[in-house]
Design an enzyme around this catalytic site. Sequence first.
Site, short mmCIF file in Angstrom:
data_model
loop_
_atom_site.label_atom_id
_atom_site.label_comp_id
_atom_site.label_asym_id
_atom_site.label_seq_id
_atom_site.Cartn_x
_atom_site.Cartn_y
_atom_site.Cartn_z
N SER A 148 -10.87 -14.36 105.95
CA SER A 148 -12.18 -13.75 105.67
C SER A 148 -12.95 -14.51 104.59
O SER A 148 -12.38 -15.21 103.76
CB SER A 148 -12.00 -12.30 105.20
N1 SAH Z 1 -6.32 -10.69 105.71
C1 SAH Z 1 -6.39 -11.95 106.41
C2 SAH Z 1 -7.52 -11.98 107.42
C3 SAH Z 1 -6.95 -11.85 108.73
S1 SAH Z 1 -7.94 -11.75 110.18
C4 SAH Z 1 -6.47 -13.14 105.49
O1 SAH Z 1 -6.63 -12.92 104.28
O2 SAH Z 1 -6.35 -14.26 105.94
C5 SAH Z 1 -7.20 -10.31 110.87
C6 SAH Z 1 -5.73 -10.38 111.15
O3 SAH Z 1 -5.35 -9.13 111.69
C7 SAH Z 1 -5.35 -11.43 112.19
O4 SAH Z 1 -4.36 -12.27 111.67
C8 SAH Z 1 -4.82 -10.59 113.36
O5 SAH Z 1 -3.78 -11.20 114.08
C9 SAH Z 1 -4.34 -9.35 112.64
N2 SAH Z 1 -4.21 -8.16 113.49
C10 SAH Z 1 -5.05 -7.70 114.45
N3 SAH Z 1 -4.58 -6.57 115.00
C11 SAH Z 1 -3.41 -6.29 114.35
C12 SAH Z 1 -2.44 -5.25 114.46
N4 SAH Z 1 -2.56 -4.25 115.34
N5 SAH Z 1 -1.36 -5.30 113.65
C13 SAH Z 1 -1.21 -6.29 112.76
N6 SAH Z 1 -2.08 -7.31 112.60
C14 SAH Z 1 -3.18 -7.30 113.40
#
Ligand code: SAH
Length: 223
Positions: A59
């Site tokens: 993000s």
């Molecule tokens: N917090 C992260 C941003 C990640 S983007 C950072 O600091 O880099 C969102 C993330 O959520 C992705 O990696 C995606 O794979 C994960 N995601 C989406 N649905 C999910 C679920 N049901 N359970 C766990 N992770 C999930």
Amino acid sequence: MAASRKIRLIMELRRAGIADTEVLSAIERIPRDVFTPESFRHQSYENMAIPIGQGQTLSQPQVVALMTQALRASRRTKVLEIGTGSGYQAAVLSRICRRVYTIERFKELLRDAEARFAQLRLHNITTRHGDGWKGWHEQAPFDRIIVTAAAASVPGALVDQLAEGGLMVLPVGQTSRDQALLRLTRTPEGVVEEHLSEVRFVPLVAGVPGEQATFIQRRGDVA
Ligand code: SAH
């Protein structure tokens, strides 16, 4: 070079209304370049989202700062993060909170994030490969919950795992164009909802890759 870019980023965050010194200092201390893929490393301290593989993104710093500030966490709080991704948000939280639990559905992303936590000696982060839609029942209740992927509606299991008086910050929306960042507070009378801002996140997908996944949302237009 990286140091001056980092200072510029911190100033940009201040201008964007991030006033919490704990949050700014955590962002200053966590090297975002460690969480950035090689090909984007020169943009680590730009105020932009960065692709991390598997169609996912690290993000934008301003969004990380805004969500972290909205979470009102402290040394006493136990936090659950859904969507580890690169691990950057969890790393920032680990400098503010007592303990961070974080769940990711992509094994590859989780493995890379774990290696970064070890490299930076962030020992108060516990990881899990699984479906964050269900939360982390064994570790509940949580004082704070942060969801870094957008669901069409608030996942009920997460509300159930929030401690009384606890806060949850999450993007909710049907499409990438109408997502709202919400803050929920669990009170004895029920859940109080506040609208914080408009945001754009990748979708929260139910299930883990390789298992039979149920798609809560299907969207092709996510940034
Ligand atoms: N917090 C992260 C941003 C990640 S983007 C950072 O600091 O880099 C969102 C993330 O959520 C992705 O990696 C995606 O794979 C994960 N995601 C989406 N649905 C999910 C679920 N049901 N359970 C766990 N992770 C999930």
